[in-house]
Design an enzyme around this catalytic site. Sequence first.
Site: not given
Length: 409
Positions: A110, A257, A312-314, A316, A335-336
Amino acid sequence: MTKQNPWFETVLEAQRRAQKYLPPSVYAALVAGSERGRTPQDNLDAFAELEFAPHVLGHKADISTATTILGIPVSIPVMMSPTGVQAIRPEGEVAIARAAANRGTIMGLSSFASKPIEEVVEANPNTFFQMYWTGSRDQLVQRMDRARIAGAKALIVTTDWSFSIGRDWGSPQIPEKMDFKAIWNMKWEGISHLPWARSWLTGGGLPDLTAPNLRNPETGVAPTFFGAYYEWMNTPPAQWEDIAWIKEEWGGPLMLKGITRVDDALRAIDAGVDAISVSNHGGNNLDTTPASIRCLPAVASAVGDQIEVLLDGGVRRGGDVAKALALGARAVMIGRAYLWGLAANGQTGVENVLDLLTMGLRSALLGLGHHSIESLSPADFHIPADFARTLGVPFPAHETGRSVPPSAV
Ligand SMILES: Cc1cc2nc3c(=O)[nH]c(=O)nc-3n(C[C@H](O)[C@H](O)[C@H](O)COP(=O)(O)O)c2cc1C
Protein backbone atom coordinates in the site's frame (compact mmCIF):
# COMPACT_ATOMS: atom_id res chain seq x y z
CA MET A 1 -0.73 -24.68 32.52
CA THR A 2 0.14 -25.96 29.02
CA LYS A 3 2.17 -23.64 26.81
CA GLN A 4 0.32 -22.34 23.76
CA ASN A 5 1.51 -23.79 20.45
CA PRO A 6 2.72 -20.76 18.44
CA TRP A 7 1.30 -22.45 15.34
CA PHE A 8 -2.41 -21.69 14.95
CA GLU A 9 -4.74 -23.97 13.05
CA THR A 10 -7.22 -21.48 11.61
CA VAL A 11 -7.18 -17.80 10.69
CA LEU A 12 -9.95 -17.20 13.23
CA GLU A 13 -7.62 -18.47 15.95
CA ALA A 14 -4.96 -16.04 14.66
CA GLN A 15 -7.56 -13.26 14.93
CA ARG A 16 -8.29 -14.21 18.56
CA ARG A 17 -4.56 -14.05 19.32
CA ALA A 18 -4.26 -10.73 17.47
CA GLN A 19 -7.08 -9.28 19.56
CA LYS A 20 -5.25 -10.32 22.72
CA TYR A 21 -1.86 -9.06 21.54
CA LEU A 22 -2.83 -5.68 20.09
CA PRO A 23 -4.03 -2.61 21.97
CA PRO A 24 -7.81 -2.24 21.43
CA SER A 25 -7.38 0.90 19.29
CA VAL A 26 -4.97 -0.86 16.88
CA TYR A 27 -7.16 -3.97 16.69
CA ALA A 28 -10.28 -1.85 16.04
CA ALA A 29 -8.51 -0.03 13.19
CA LEU A 30 -7.86 -3.38 11.50
CA VAL A 31 -11.33 -4.83 12.05
CA ALA A 32 -12.66 -1.59 10.55
CA GLY A 33 -15.89 -1.90 8.52
CA SER A 34 -18.25 1.05 8.20
CA GLU A 35 -21.77 2.01 9.35
CA ARG A 36 -23.65 -1.24 10.20
CA GLY A 37 -20.68 -3.48 9.32
CA ARG A 38 -22.95 -5.54 7.07
CA THR A 39 -20.53 -5.78 4.12
CA PRO A 40 -17.51 -7.22 5.98
CA GLN A 41 -19.85 -9.75 7.58
CA ASP A 42 -21.40 -10.64 4.22
CA ASN A 43 -17.89 -11.11 2.78
CA LEU A 44 -17.45 -13.91 5.34
CA ASP A 45 -20.98 -15.32 5.36
CA ALA A 46 -21.27 -15.61 1.57
CA PHE A 47 -18.39 -18.07 1.37
CA ALA A 48 -20.16 -20.31 3.87
CA GLU A 49 -23.33 -20.30 1.72
CA LEU A 50 -21.45 -22.09 -1.08
CA GLU A 51 -21.59 -25.80 -0.28
CA PHE A 52 -19.03 -28.36 -1.41
CA ALA A 53 -20.05 -31.37 -3.51
CA PRO A 54 -17.17 -33.73 -2.67
CA HIS A 55 -16.52 -37.14 -4.24
CA VAL A 56 -16.11 -40.29 -2.19
CA LEU A 57 -13.55 -41.94 -4.50
CA GLY A 58 -11.46 -41.01 -7.51
CA HIS A 59 -9.30 -38.54 -5.59
CA LYS A 60 -6.02 -37.55 -7.22
CA ALA A 61 -2.68 -38.06 -5.52
CA ASP A 62 -0.70 -35.38 -7.32
CA ILE A 63 -2.19 -31.94 -6.86
CA SER A 64 -0.90 -28.61 -8.14
CA THR A 65 -1.87 -25.18 -6.85
CA ALA A 66 0.58 -23.22 -9.03
CA THR A 67 -0.48 -20.49 -11.44
CA THR A 68 0.62 -17.04 -12.60
CA ILE A 69 -0.63 -13.58 -11.69
CA LEU A 70 0.12 -10.91 -14.28
CA GLY A 71 2.83 -13.15 -15.66
CA ILE A 72 4.51 -13.84 -12.29
CA PRO A 73 4.63 -17.54 -11.35
CA VAL A 74 3.13 -18.20 -7.90
CA SER A 75 2.95 -21.46 -6.00
CA ILE A 76 -0.54 -20.69 -4.70
CA PRO A 77 -3.31 -18.54 -6.19
CA VAL A 78 -3.18 -16.20 -3.20
CA MET A 79 -1.35 -12.87 -2.96
CA MET A 80 -1.12 -10.14 -0.36
CA SER A 81 -3.64 -7.37 -0.80
CA PRO A 82 -2.26 -3.91 0.00
CA THR A 83 -3.03 -2.66 3.51
CA GLY A 84 -1.49 0.14 5.54
CA VAL A 85 -0.18 -1.97 8.45
CA GLN A 86 0.86 0.86 10.73
CA ALA A 87 1.56 -0.07 14.37
CA ILE A 88 1.05 -3.86 14.34
CA ARG A 89 4.70 -4.91 14.53
CA PRO A 90 7.95 -3.02 13.89
CA GLU A 91 8.88 -5.29 10.93
CA GLY A 92 5.53 -4.41 9.29
CA GLU A 93 5.30 -4.91 5.55
CA VAL A 94 8.87 -6.25 5.32
CA ALA A 95 7.84 -9.29 7.37
CA ILE A 96 4.73 -9.77 5.23
CA ALA A 97 6.74 -9.47 2.02
CA ARG A 98 9.35 -11.96 3.26
CA ALA A 99 6.66 -14.44 4.29
CA ALA A 100 5.05 -14.13 0.87
CA ALA A 101 8.44 -14.67 -0.83
CA ASN A 102 9.12 -17.73 1.34
CA ARG A 103 5.79 -19.21 0.28
CA GLY A 104 6.27 -18.32 -3.39
CA THR A 105 3.80 -15.52 -3.82
CA ILE A 106 3.37 -11.81 -4.45
CA MET A 107 3.37 -8.89 -2.05
CA GLY A 108 0.93 -6.00 -2.62
CA LEU A 109 2.31 -2.87 -0.95
CA SER A 110 0.00 0.00 0.00
CA SER A 111 1.12 3.57 -0.61
CA PHE A 112 -0.09 4.17 2.97
CA ALA A 113 2.23 1.44 4.28
CA SER A 114 4.78 1.98 7.04
CA LYS A 115 7.83 0.69 5.11
CA PRO A 116 9.48 2.15 2.00
CA ILE A 117 9.04 0.24 -1.22
CA GLU A 118 12.81 -0.23 -1.61
CA GLU A 119 12.99 -2.32 1.61
CA VAL A 120 9.90 -4.30 0.66
CA VAL A 121 11.16 -5.16 -2.83
CA GLU A 122 14.43 -6.30 -1.28
CA ALA A 123 12.41 -8.69 0.91
CA ASN A 124 10.24 -9.83 -2.01
CA PRO A 125 11.22 -8.97 -5.60
CA ASN A 126 7.68 -9.86 -6.67
CA THR A 127 6.04 -6.78 -5.22
CA PHE A 128 3.11 -4.88 -6.72
CA PHE A 129 2.83 -1.24 -5.64
CA GLN A 130 -0.63 0.17 -4.86
CA MET A 131 -1.63 3.79 -5.41
CA TYR A 132 -4.72 5.79 -4.67
CA TRP A 133 -5.67 8.73 -6.89
CA THR A 134 -4.25 11.38 -4.58
CA GLY A 135 -2.25 14.54 -5.15
CA SER A 136 -1.29 16.11 -8.46
CA ARG A 137 -0.42 14.25 -11.65
CA ASP A 138 3.21 15.25 -11.08
CA GLN A 139 3.14 13.59 -7.66
CA LEU A 140 1.51 10.48 -9.11
CA VAL A 141 4.21 10.29 -11.78
CA GLN A 142 6.92 10.70 -9.10
CA ARG A 143 5.44 7.82 -7.10
CA MET A 144 5.17 5.60 -10.17
CA ASP A 145 8.78 6.42 -11.13
CA ARG A 146 9.98 5.57 -7.64
CA ALA A 147 8.08 2.26 -7.67
CA ARG A 148 9.46 1.39 -11.13
CA ILE A 149 13.05 2.20 -10.10
CA ALA A 150 12.60 0.18 -6.90
CA GLY A 151 11.59 -2.80 -9.04
CA ALA A 152 7.82 -3.10 -8.53
CA LYS A 153 6.50 -5.68 -10.99
CA ALA A 154 3.00 -4.21 -11.35
CA LEU A 155 0.87 -1.29 -10.22
CA ILE A 156 -2.43 -1.67 -8.36
CA VAL A 157 -4.72 1.34 -8.55
CA THR A 158 -7.50 1.58 -5.97
CA THR A 159 -10.26 4.04 -6.79
CA ASP A 160 -13.26 2.60 -4.93
CA TRP A 161 -12.85 4.61 -1.73
CA SER A 162 -15.71 7.05 -1.06
CA PHE A 163 -14.77 8.39 2.39
CA SER A 164 -17.72 6.77 4.12
CA ILE A 165 -16.83 7.24 7.75
CA GLY A 166 -18.63 6.32 10.93
CA ARG A 167 -19.25 2.97 12.57
CA ASP A 168 -22.15 2.02 14.81
CA TRP A 169 -19.61 0.55 17.27
CA GLY A 170 -17.39 3.65 17.22
CA SER A 171 -13.98 4.35 15.72
CA PRO A 172 -10.67 4.16 17.58
CA GLN A 173 -8.79 7.35 18.28
CA ILE A 174 -5.64 7.27 16.16
CA PRO A 175 -2.93 9.83 16.97
CA GLU A 176 -1.52 12.07 14.23
CA LYS A 177 2.00 11.20 15.39
CA MET A 178 3.62 9.38 18.28
CA ASP A 179 4.57 12.42 20.36
CA PHE A 180 4.61 12.65 24.15
CA LYS A 181 0.88 13.43 24.31
CA ALA A 182 -0.02 10.39 22.14
CA ILE A 183 2.19 8.08 24.22
CA TRP A 184 0.65 9.45 27.42
CA ASN A 185 -2.86 8.89 26.05
CA MET A 186 -1.98 5.32 25.06
CA LYS A 187 -0.16 4.44 28.30
CA TRP A 188 -2.87 2.14 29.67
CA GLU A 189 -3.21 0.35 26.33
CA GLY A 190 0.59 -0.12 26.32
CA ILE A 191 0.76 -1.26 29.95
CA SER A 192 -2.07 -3.74 29.45
CA HIS A 193 -0.42 -5.05 26.23
CA LEU A 194 3.18 -5.30 27.34
CA PRO A 195 4.44 -7.77 24.69
CA TRP A 196 3.19 -5.35 22.00
CA ALA A 197 4.77 -2.30 23.71
CA ARG A 198 8.02 -4.24 24.28
CA SER A 199 8.24 -5.25 20.61
CA TRP A 200 8.29 -1.56 19.66
CA LEU A 201 10.68 -0.48 22.39
CA THR A 202 13.17 -3.21 21.44
CA GLY A 203 12.47 -2.88 17.71
CA GLY A 204 13.81 0.63 17.21
CA GLY A 205 11.19 2.88 18.82
CA LEU A 206 7.49 3.64 18.56
CA PRO A 207 5.75 3.70 15.15
CA ASP A 208 6.05 7.15 13.57
CA LEU A 209 2.73 6.80 11.69
CA THR A 210 4.04 8.30 8.45
CA ALA A 211 3.62 7.10 4.87
CA PRO A 212 7.21 6.86 3.50
CA ASN A 213 6.05 5.91 0.01
CA LEU A 214 4.35 9.29 -0.32
CA ARG A 215 7.55 11.14 0.66
CA ASN A 216 8.09 14.44 -1.11
CA PRO A 217 11.26 13.91 -3.20
CA GLU A 218 12.22 17.59 -2.90
CA THR A 219 11.91 18.00 0.87
CA GLY A 220 12.51 14.34 1.73
CA VAL A 221 9.62 14.57 4.20
CA ALA A 222 7.04 11.78 4.43
CA PRO A 223 3.50 12.88 5.29
CA THR A 224 1.76 11.61 8.38
CA PHE A 225 -1.03 9.11 7.78
CA PHE A 226 -3.60 11.86 8.39
CA GLY A 227 -1.70 14.36 6.24
CA ALA A 228 -1.80 11.84 3.38
CA TYR A 229 -5.50 11.18 4.01
CA TYR A 230 -6.25 14.93 3.93
CA GLU A 231 -4.48 15.28 0.55
CA TRP A 232 -6.46 12.32 -0.78
CA MET A 233 -9.81 13.72 0.41
CA ASN A 234 -9.04 16.99 -1.35
CA THR A 235 -8.01 15.45 -4.67
CA PRO A 236 -10.73 15.57 -7.36
CA PRO A 237 -11.87 11.94 -7.93
CA ALA A 238 -10.36 9.95 -10.80
CA GLN A 239 -12.26 9.40 -14.06
CA TRP A 240 -11.88 6.61 -16.63
CA GLU A 241 -9.52 8.78 -18.74
CA ASP A 242 -7.25 8.96 -15.69
CA ILE A 243 -6.92 5.18 -15.59
CA ALA A 244 -5.93 5.18 -19.26
CA TRP A 245 -3.41 7.95 -18.43
CA ILE A 246 -1.94 5.91 -15.54
CA LYS A 247 -1.61 2.88 -17.80
CA GLU A 248 0.33 4.94 -20.32
CA GLU A 249 2.55 6.60 -17.71
CA TRP A 250 3.24 3.35 -15.87
CA GLY A 251 3.81 1.31 -19.00
CA GLY A 252 3.75 -2.04 -17.17
CA PRO A 253 1.07 -4.42 -15.85
CA LEU A 254 -1.80 -2.59 -14.15
CA MET A 255 -4.56 -3.87 -11.85
CA LEU A 256 -7.67 -1.83 -11.02
CA LYS A 257 -8.90 -2.82 -7.58
CA GLY A 258 -12.44 -2.38 -6.28
CA ILE A 259 -14.71 -3.56 -9.11
CA THR A 260 -18.18 -4.83 -8.19
CA ARG A 261 -20.15 -3.93 -11.36
CA VAL A 262 -20.15 -5.56 -14.78
CA ASP A 263 -20.21 -2.20 -16.60
CA ASP A 264 -17.16 -1.00 -14.64
CA ALA A 265 -15.31 -4.22 -15.46
CA LEU A 266 -15.96 -3.67 -19.17
CA ARG A 267 -14.84 -0.03 -18.94
CA ALA A 268 -11.69 -1.14 -17.16
CA ILE A 269 -10.85 -3.31 -20.18
CA ASP A 270 -11.39 -0.30 -22.47
CA ALA A 271 -9.12 1.79 -20.22
CA GLY A 272 -6.33 -0.72 -20.87
CA VAL A 273 -5.94 -2.44 -17.48
CA ASP A 274 -4.47 -5.93 -17.38
CA ALA A 275 -6.31 -7.17 -14.30
CA ILE A 276 -9.11 -6.22 -11.95
CA SER A 277 -9.86 -7.22 -8.42
CA VAL A 278 -13.51 -7.80 -7.63
CA SER A 279 -13.52 -6.14 -4.24
CA ASN A 280 -15.47 -3.97 -1.83
CA HIS A 281 -12.34 -2.88 0.03
CA GLY A 282 -12.84 -5.55 2.67
CA GLY A 283 -16.22 -4.02 3.54
CA ASN A 284 -14.62 -0.75 4.70
CA ASN A 285 -16.23 1.40 2.07
CA LEU A 286 -19.98 1.77 1.27
CA ASP A 287 -21.72 -0.52 3.72
CA THR A 288 -24.40 -2.86 2.26
CA THR A 289 -22.37 -3.34 -0.94
CA PRO A 290 -22.75 -7.12 -1.51
CA ALA A 291 -19.98 -9.56 -0.68
CA SER A 292 -17.39 -9.50 -3.44
CA ILE A 293 -17.80 -13.26 -4.03
CA ARG A 294 -21.48 -12.60 -4.90
CA CYS A 295 -20.41 -10.08 -7.57
CA LEU A 296 -17.70 -12.31 -9.02
CA PRO A 297 -19.66 -14.68 -11.32
CA ALA A 298 -21.28 -11.93 -13.39
CA VAL A 299 -18.09 -9.89 -13.66
CA ALA A 300 -15.94 -12.91 -14.53
CA SER A 301 -18.33 -14.14 -17.21
CA ALA A 302 -18.61 -10.67 -18.77
CA VAL A 303 -14.82 -10.21 -18.83
CA GLY A 304 -13.97 -13.72 -20.04
CA ASP A 305 -10.30 -14.13 -20.92
CA GLN A 306 -9.70 -10.51 -21.90
CA ILE A 307 -7.97 -9.61 -18.61
CA GLU A 308 -7.17 -11.38 -15.34
CA VAL A 309 -9.86 -11.33 -12.64
CA LEU A 310 -8.88 -11.53 -8.99
CA LEU A 311 -11.08 -11.37 -5.92
CA ASP A 312 -10.55 -10.04 -2.45
CA GLY A 313 -12.80 -9.78 0.59
CA GLY A 314 -13.51 -12.34 3.28
CA VAL A 315 -10.98 -15.02 2.29
CA ARG A 316 -10.04 -16.85 5.49
CA ARG A 317 -9.79 -20.51 4.41
CA GLY A 318 -8.34 -22.59 1.62
CA GLY A 319 -11.90 -23.67 0.78
CA ASP A 320 -12.74 -19.98 0.17
CA VAL A 321 -9.90 -19.82 -2.34
CA ALA A 322 -11.31 -22.88 -4.14
CA LYS A 323 -14.77 -21.27 -4.24
CA ALA A 324 -13.47 -17.99 -5.66
CA LEU A 325 -11.52 -19.84 -8.37
CA ALA A 326 -14.55 -22.00 -9.22
CA LEU A 327 -16.65 -18.85 -9.73
CA GLY A 328 -14.17 -17.28 -12.11
CA ALA A 329 -11.22 -15.75 -10.22
CA ARG A 330 -7.68 -16.49 -11.36
CA ALA A 331 -6.41 -15.85 -7.84
CA VAL A 332 -7.42 -14.13 -4.62
CA MET A 333 -5.89 -11.41 -2.49
CA ILE A 334 -5.96 -11.54 1.29
CA GLY A 335 -6.02 -8.62 3.73
CA ARG A 336 -7.06 -9.21 7.33
CA ALA A 337 -6.00 -12.88 7.21
CA TYR A 338 -2.31 -11.91 7.02
CA LEU A 339 -2.77 -8.96 9.41
CA TRP A 340 -4.03 -11.41 12.05
CA GLY A 341 -1.10 -13.72 11.29
CA LEU A 342 1.39 -10.85 11.61
CA ALA A 343 -0.06 -9.75 14.94
CA ALA A 344 -0.26 -13.32 16.26
CA ASN A 345 3.30 -14.40 15.40
CA GLY A 346 5.17 -11.95 13.14
CA GLN A 347 6.57 -13.24 9.83
CA THR A 348 6.07 -16.86 10.97
CA GLY A 349 2.41 -16.06 11.62
CA VAL A 350 2.00 -14.76 8.06
CA GLU A 351 3.65 -17.93 6.74
CA ASN A 352 1.30 -19.92 8.99
CA VAL A 353 -1.68 -18.21 7.33
CA LEU A 354 -0.38 -18.95 3.83
CA ASP A 355 0.24 -22.58 4.83
CA LEU A 356 -3.32 -22.89 6.15
CA LEU A 357 -4.75 -21.51 2.91
CA THR A 358 -2.55 -23.87 0.89
CA MET A 359 -3.51 -26.89 2.96
CA GLY A 360 -7.20 -25.96 2.82
CA LEU A 361 -7.05 -25.48 -0.94
CA ARG A 362 -5.30 -28.82 -1.38
CA SER A 363 -7.96 -30.53 0.78
CA ALA A 364 -10.68 -28.98 -1.38
CA LEU A 365 -8.97 -30.16 -4.59
CA LEU A 366 -8.51 -33.64 -3.14
CA GLY A 367 -12.13 -33.94 -2.03
CA LEU A 368 -13.41 -32.61 -5.34
CA GLY A 369 -11.21 -35.05 -7.27
CA HIS A 370 -9.10 -32.46 -9.12
CA HIS A 371 -5.41 -32.50 -10.04
CA SER A 372 -5.18 -28.74 -10.27
CA ILE A 373 -6.93 -25.46 -9.68
CA GLU A 374 -7.79 -25.13 -13.40
CA SER A 375 -10.37 -27.92 -13.03
CA LEU A 376 -12.42 -26.11 -10.37
CA SER A 377 -15.89 -25.13 -11.61
CA PRO A 378 -19.32 -24.12 -10.28
CA ALA A 379 -20.32 -27.81 -10.60
CA ASP A 380 -18.14 -28.49 -7.54
CA PHE A 381 -20.60 -26.61 -5.33
CA HIS A 382 -24.23 -26.11 -4.53
CA ILE A 383 -24.84 -22.44 -5.22
CA PRO A 384 -28.09 -21.12 -3.69
CA ALA A 385 -30.47 -19.62 -6.25
CA ASP A 386 -30.29 -16.13 -4.77
CA PHE A 387 -26.55 -16.21 -4.13
CA ALA A 388 -25.10 -14.09 -6.94
CA ARG A 389 -25.47 -10.35 -7.46
CA THR A 390 -25.26 -8.83 -10.91
CA LEU A 391 -24.49 -5.15 -10.55
CA GLY A 392 -24.30 -2.71 -13.46
CA VAL A 393 -25.58 -5.01 -16.20
CA PRO A 394 -24.97 -3.26 -19.54
CA PHE A 395 -28.45 -4.06 -20.84
CA PRO A 396 -31.80 -3.50 -19.12
CA ALA A 397 -33.17 -6.67 -17.58
CA HIS A 398 -36.72 -5.98 -18.85
CA GLU A 399 -35.51 -6.14 -22.50
CA THR A 400 -34.12 -9.61 -22.16
CA GLY A 401 -36.33 -11.04 -19.46
CA ARG A 402 -33.12 -11.99 -17.64
CA SER A 403 -31.64 -10.43 -14.58
CA VAL A 404 -28.15 -11.80 -15.21
CA PRO A 405 -25.92 -11.90 -18.30
CA PRO A 406 -26.55 -15.13 -20.28
CA SER A 407 -23.35 -16.88 -19.31
CA ALA A 408 -23.29 -15.83 -15.65
CA VAL A 409 -23.67 -18.57 -13.04
C1 LIG B 1 -6.62 -2.25 7.86
C2 LIG B 1 -6.84 -2.27 6.39
C3 LIG B 1 -6.14 -1.36 5.60
C4 LIG B 1 -6.32 -1.37 4.21
N1 LIG B 1 -5.58 -0.51 3.45
C5 LIG B 1 -5.70 -0.56 2.09
C6 LIG B 1 -4.88 0.25 1.27
O1 LIG B 1 -4.05 1.02 1.76
N2 LIG B 1 -5.03 0.14 -0.07
C7 LIG B 1 -5.94 -0.71 -0.64
O2 LIG B 1 -6.05 -0.78 -1.87
N3 LIG B 1 -6.73 -1.50 0.12
C8 LIG B 1 -6.62 -1.45 1.46
N4 LIG B 1 -7.38 -2.28 2.22
C9 LIG B 1 -8.26 -3.26 1.58
C10 LIG B 1 -7.51 -4.56 1.29
O3 LIG B 1 -6.55 -4.42 0.29
C11 LIG B 1 -8.47 -5.66 0.84
O4 LIG B 1 -9.28 -5.18 -0.19
C12 LIG B 1 -9.33 -6.19 1.98
O5 LIG B 1 -8.64 -6.22 3.19
C13 LIG B 1 -9.84 -7.59 1.62
O6 LIG B 1 -10.72 -8.05 2.58
P1 LIG B 1 -10.27 -9.04 3.78
O7 LIG B 1 -9.59 -8.15 4.77
O8 LIG B 1 -11.55 -9.59 4.25
O9 LIG B 1 -9.32 -10.05 3.18
C14 LIG B 1 -7.23 -2.28 3.61
C15 LIG B 1 -7.92 -3.20 4.42
C16 LIG B 1 -7.72 -3.20 5.79
C17 LIG B 1 -8.46 -4.21 6.61
